[in-house]
Structures are given as structure tokens and as C-alpha cells.
Design a protein around this motif. Structure first.
Motif, PDB file in Angstrom:
ATOM      1  N   GLY A  89      22.749 102.753  15.208  1.00  0.00           N
ATOM      2  CA  GLY A  89      22.550 103.795  16.201  1.00  0.00           C
ATOM      3  C   GLY A  89      23.590 103.788  17.295  1.00  0.00           C
ATOM      4  N   GLN A  90      24.788 103.268  17.023  1.00  0.00           N
ATOM      5  CA  GLN A  90      25.822 103.163  18.042  1.00  0.00           C
ATOM      6  C   GLN A  90      26.914 104.224  17.899  1.00  0.00           C
ATOM      7  N   ARG A  91      26.839 105.051  16.846  1.00  0.00           N
ATOM      8  CA  ARG A  91      27.867 106.068  16.629  1.00  0.00           C
ATOM      9  C   ARG A  91      27.264 107.239  15.861  1.00  0.00           C
ATOM     10  N   GLY A  92      27.761 108.443  16.130  1.00  0.00           N
ATOM     11  CA  GLY A  92      27.308 109.613  15.399  1.00  0.00           C
ATOM     12  C   GLY A  92      27.158 110.822  16.307  1.00  0.00           C
ATOM     13  N   LEU A  93      26.813 111.956  15.712  1.00  0.00           N
ATOM     14  CA  LEU A  93      26.604 113.213  16.435  1.00  0.00           C
ATOM     15  C   LEU A  93      25.118 113.521  16.482  1.00  0.00           C
ATOM     16  N   MET A  94      24.622 113.846  17.677  1.00  0.00           N
ATOM     17  CA  MET A  94      23.230 114.249  17.842  1.00  0.00           C
ATOM     18  C   MET A  94      23.174 115.694  18.315  1.00  0.00           C
ATOM     19  N   ARG A  95      22.152 116.406  17.830  1.00  0.00           N
ATOM     20  CA  ARG A  95      21.933 117.793  18.240  1.00  0.00           C
ATOM     21  C   ARG A  95      20.694 117.824  19.130  1.00  0.00           C
ATOM     22  N   LEU A 124      27.259 114.444  21.651  1.00  0.00           N
ATOM     23  CA  LEU A 124      26.049 115.241  21.797  1.00  0.00           C
ATOM     24  C   LEU A 124      26.398 116.725  21.753  1.00  0.00           C
ATOM     25  N   ASP A 125      25.678 117.472  20.926  1.00  0.00           N
ATOM     26  CA  ASP A 125      25.823 118.926  20.847  1.00  0.00           C
ATOM     27  C   ASP A 125      24.568 119.530  21.460  1.00  0.00           C
ATOM     28  N   ILE A 126      24.708 120.236  22.594  1.00  0.00           N
ATOM     29  CA  ILE A 126      23.559 120.720  23.362  1.00  0.00           C
ATOM     30  C   ILE A 126      23.425 122.235  23.244  1.00  0.00           C
ATOM     31  N   ALA A 127      22.189 122.684  23.001  1.00  0.00           N
ATOM     32  CA  ALA A 127      21.877 124.110  22.944  1.00  0.00           C
ATOM     33  C   ALA A 127      20.614 124.361  23.772  1.00  0.00           C
ATOM     34  N   GLN A 128      20.208 125.626  23.851  1.00  0.00           N
ATOM     35  CA  GLN A 128      19.007 125.985  24.616  1.00  0.00           C
ATOM     36  C   GLN A 128      18.097 126.834  23.728  1.00  0.00           C
ATOM     37  N   GLN A 129      16.820 126.439  23.637  1.00  0.00           N
ATOM     38  CA  GLN A 129      15.851 127.138  22.801  1.00  0.00           C
ATOM     39  C   GLN A 129      14.467 127.068  23.434  1.00  0.00           C
ATOM     40  N   SER A 130      13.583 127.930  22.963  1.00  0.00           N
ATOM     41  CA  SER A 130      12.194 127.861  23.392  1.00  0.00           C
ATOM     42  C   SER A 130      11.539 126.612  22.794  1.00  0.00           C
ATOM     43  N   SER A 131      10.405 126.223  23.363  1.00  0.00           N
ATOM     44  CA  SER A 131       9.710 125.023  22.904  1.00  0.00           C
ATOM     45  C   SER A 131       9.336 125.119  21.427  1.00  0.00           C
ATOM     46  N   GLU A 132       8.772 126.255  21.022  1.00  0.00           N
ATOM     47  CA  GLU A 132       8.326 126.411  19.642  1.00  0.00           C
ATOM     48  C   GLU A 132       9.503 126.431  18.682  1.00  0.00           C
ATOM     49  N   PRO A 281      18.290 105.321  13.248  1.00  0.00           N
ATOM     50  CA  PRO A 281      18.463 104.434  14.408  1.00  0.00           C
ATOM     51  C   PRO A 281      19.188 105.118  15.560  1.00  0.00           C
ATOM     52  N   LEU A 282      20.103 106.027  15.247  1.00  0.00           N
ATOM     53  CA  LEU A 282      20.837 106.749  16.293  1.00  0.00           C
ATOM     54  C   LEU A 282      19.876 107.541  17.175  1.00  0.00           C
ATOM     55  N   ILE A 283      18.972 108.300  16.553  1.00  0.00           N
ATOM     56  CA  ILE A 283      18.025 109.116  17.307  1.00  0.00           C
ATOM     57  C   ILE A 283      17.020 108.237  18.046  1.00  0.00           C
ATOM     58  N   SER A 284      16.533 107.202  17.363  1.00  0.00           N
ATOM     59  CA  SER A 284      15.553 106.302  17.998  1.00  0.00           C
ATOM     60  C   SER A 284      16.141 105.622  19.222  1.00  0.00           C
ATOM     61  N   GLU A 285      17.393 105.174  19.106  1.00  0.00           N
ATOM     62  CA  GLU A 285      18.060 104.506  20.227  1.00  0.00           C
ATOM     63  C   GLU A 285      18.202 105.450  21.415  1.00  0.00           C
ATOM     64  N   PHE A 286      18.568 106.710  21.128  1.00  0.00           N
ATOM     65  CA  PHE A 286      18.748 107.698  22.190  1.00  0.00           C
ATOM     66  C   PHE A 286      17.407 107.995  22.876  1.00  0.00           C
ATOM     67  N   CYS A 287      16.371 108.222  22.085  1.00  0.00           N
ATOM     68  CA  CYS A 287      15.052 108.557  22.661  1.00  0.00           C
ATOM     69  C   CYS A 287      14.482 107.393  23.462  1.00  0.00           C
ATOM     70  N   ASN A 288      14.746 106.181  23.027  1.00  0.00           N
ATOM     71  CA  ASN A 288      14.246 105.014  23.751  1.00  0.00           C
ATOM     72  C   ASN A 288      14.924 104.833  25.109  1.00  0.00           C
ATOM     73  N   ALA A 289      16.060 105.506  25.287  1.00  0.00           N
ATOM     74  CA  ALA A 289      16.773 105.396  26.574  1.00  0.00           C
ATOM     75  C   ALA A 289      16.037 106.143  27.686  1.00  0.00           C
ATOM     76  N   PHE A 290      15.180 107.093  27.309  1.00  0.00           N
ATOM     77  CA  PHE A 290      14.442 107.855  28.315  1.00  0.00           C
ATOM     78  C   PHE A 290      13.226 107.050  28.777  1.00  0.00           C
ATOM     79  N   PRO A 291      13.012 106.957  30.081  1.00  0.00           N
ATOM     80  CA  PRO A 291      11.855 106.210  30.579  1.00  0.00           C
ATOM     81  C   PRO A 291      10.561 106.882  30.160  1.00  0.00           C
ATOM     82  N   ARG A 292       9.539 106.080  29.943  1.00  0.00           N
ATOM     83  CA  ARG A 292       8.241 106.600  29.546  1.00  0.00           C
ATOM     84  C   ARG A 292       7.432 106.990  30.769  1.00  0.00           C
TER      85      ARG A 292
END
Length: 294
Positions: A89-95, A124-132, A281-292
């Protein structure tokens, strides 16, 4: 077939200047080293060393092959490192996508910036969308991570919705609005106000929450002539088309002609992180960086 071991042994002999010195540095028997080099020469169909009584010398073919052998080993090392980093989870592209009412600012932006600073191999590739729409795209693997506002109308199997933070809602009105001078207002005072954000029957998020709060106060929000679920609603409010309940994080985006007023009721909105369960692991590592959420 040429092996990486044979390439490594060949380069080591060329660097050390002799079979005996190379065997000591590689911790293998000289006979085994000689056998591997002979197999390499057999695969290439040419001699790489001139065996002399004093020390081996590279042939013309060996001299030409040496830099290429070094390059192949270096590329293999790079490929191995990249594979390990991606696997960890140390390299790659996330959307990543976020709702229009979840601005990438404050603690969210700080978390993303800190994570990318610690993981230079991640982009990181960032876009904007509705929740659904985010949930749909995550489910169909067109999106990796979503930042959205609860509630959502349809929870999908295999997708985690993790609350991140809660923030107060305020009333947004135009500077010329009759309530603009108030310090605090009650939801009941908004019964006759046109709302520029009305819930859609197939979408949750902030507009749905706003309608629930208004119904708790005894009325359903009246639709303005022009409605929007995007950040353009701030411009609609400024132009006087109507009002909206907005989170405090959107205050920094509000133009000068929009006033945010405290609500007497304790109206809170929750931002959640959405991602696939048991993802890479890339996505899990990124999500774990956010505080709960405490």
C-alpha cells in the motif's frame, strides 16, 4: 534460459576481476560459479570471458553484454521494489470523490496532505459526485474512496460507511434577506422560506437531512424556483432565490453576499468515508489515515 542469478554472477565476476574473488563475495563454491557462467554462455551462444592462467578477461561479447546485464538487474530491482510497495500500500493511483457539500478543507485536507507527504509513490485522482453516485461507482469499482454526507438511501453490500466527523448546520441566506441581521433563528421560522436544496427521491445526503430536520419542526421545505444540490447553491442563495441549511465547513466557500446564521436547534451533519470492504492494501492504508469519529 537466462536466469537473474546468472546475470548477477556474471556482473560480480566482472567487477571483482576473478572467479575466486567473486565466489568469496557471493559465498558459493567456485565450481558452482563457473558452472552458472558456462550455462549463461551456452544460452547466449558465445563466450563472455577469456580464461587465462592469471585472471579472466571479458571478450568483446562480454564487454558489450556487461552494461546490458547491469541495466537488466537494475530494472528488475526497480520492478521488485515497485511490486513490494504496491503490495504494502505504499505506491499506486487512488480514485477519490467527494460530495459538493463536503469541501476538501480543514482536517480532511490536512489528512490527505499528510498521507501523500508520507507516501510519495501514491497519487490521487479527485472528482466530485453525489453520495449515491459515489456508492454506485465504488460498488462497480470505478471509484476507490468516497467522502459523503449521511444519510444514504441505499447501503450496498461489501461497502463500508465509516463516520469521520460531525459538524453543525447553519442557515444560509442572502445579505439582503429579512433574517440576515439575526444572530440565531429557529427552524420554525423557515416554514414559508423557499429552499434551493430539495431532497431527490433517489438521493440522500444533506438535502435529505435538511428535509428531515424541517419535518421535525412541523413542515416540509418549500422548493424555490431554482434548486441545486451542488456548490452553485451558494450563488443561488446570494442571488436571493432562497435559503439552505449548510455545514459550517462551507462557510469558507460562501461569497460575500451570503450570511450564515446560527440555528437555535442542535442540527448536526455527519461526513462519512466510503470504501470497499477487504480492498487492496493501498486503499486500506489510505482509509486508516483518517481519524475515527470519537
Amino acid at each position: 534460459m537466462i536466469s537473474t542469478r546468472q546475470l548477477h554472477y556474471f556482473v560480480e565476476i566482472a567487477d571483482s576481476g576473478s572467479f575466486s574473488a567473486a565466489s568469496e563475495r557471493l559465498f558459493i563454491a567456485q565450481s558452482a560459479l563457473s558452472r552458472q557462467v558456462k550455462e549463461l554462455e551456452g544460452a547466449l551462444g558465445t563466450l563472455l570471458f577469456e580464461r587465462t592462467a592469471r585472471q579472466p578477461r571479458l571478450t568483446a561479447a562480454g564487454t558489450a553484454f556487461l552494461p546490458r546485464a547491469r541495466a537488466m538487474l537494475a530494472e528488475l530491482d526497480k520492478a521488485s521494489t515497485a511490486a513490494r510497495e504496491i503490495g504494502r500500500g505504499q505506491r499506486g493511483l487512488m480514485r477519490l470523490s467527494h460530495s459538493s457539500t463536503v469541501p476538501l478543507s480543514g482536517s480532511l485536507l490536512a489528512t490527505i496532505k499528510a498521507y501523500l507527504g508520507e507516501h510519495p509513490g501514491v497519487s490521487l485522482d479527485i472528482a466530485q459526485q453525489s453520495s449515491e453516485a459515489q456508492l454506485q461507482d465504488i460498488h462497480e469499482q470505478r471509484l476507490d474512496v468516497g467522502l459523503l454526507r449521511l444519510p444514504v438511501l441505499r447501503q450496498r453490500d461489501g461497502i463500508v460507511l465509516r463516520p469521520l466527523l460531525t459538524e453543525a448546520l447553519k442557515l444560509a441566506v442572502a445579505a439582503e434577506h429579512r433574517l440576515a441581521g439575526r444572530e440565531r433563528v429557529s427552524l420554525t421560522q423557515l416554514r414559508d422560506e423557499p429552499f434551493i436544496s430539495i431532497p431527490h427521491r433517489q438521493r440522500g445526503g444533506l438535502s435529505y437531512l435538511s428535509a428531515e430536520l424541517c419535518m421535525t419542526a412541523g413542515f416540509f421545505p418549500k422548493a424555490a424556483q431554482v434548486v441545486s444540490r451542488k456548490t452553485t447553491q451558494l450563488q443561488l442563495i446570494q442571488a436571493g432565490f432562497g435559503v439552505a441549511l449548510l455545514p459550517v465547513s462551507m462557510a469558507a466557500l460562501a461569497p460575500e453576499g451570503v450570511r450564515l446564521i446560527e440555528l437555535e436547534e442542535n442540527c448536526q451533519s455527519t461526513v462519512a468515508l466510503a470504501y470497499r470492504k477487504d480492498d487492496s492494501p493501498l486503499i486500506s492504508e489510505f482509509c486508516n489515515a483518517f481519524p475515527r469519529l470519537a
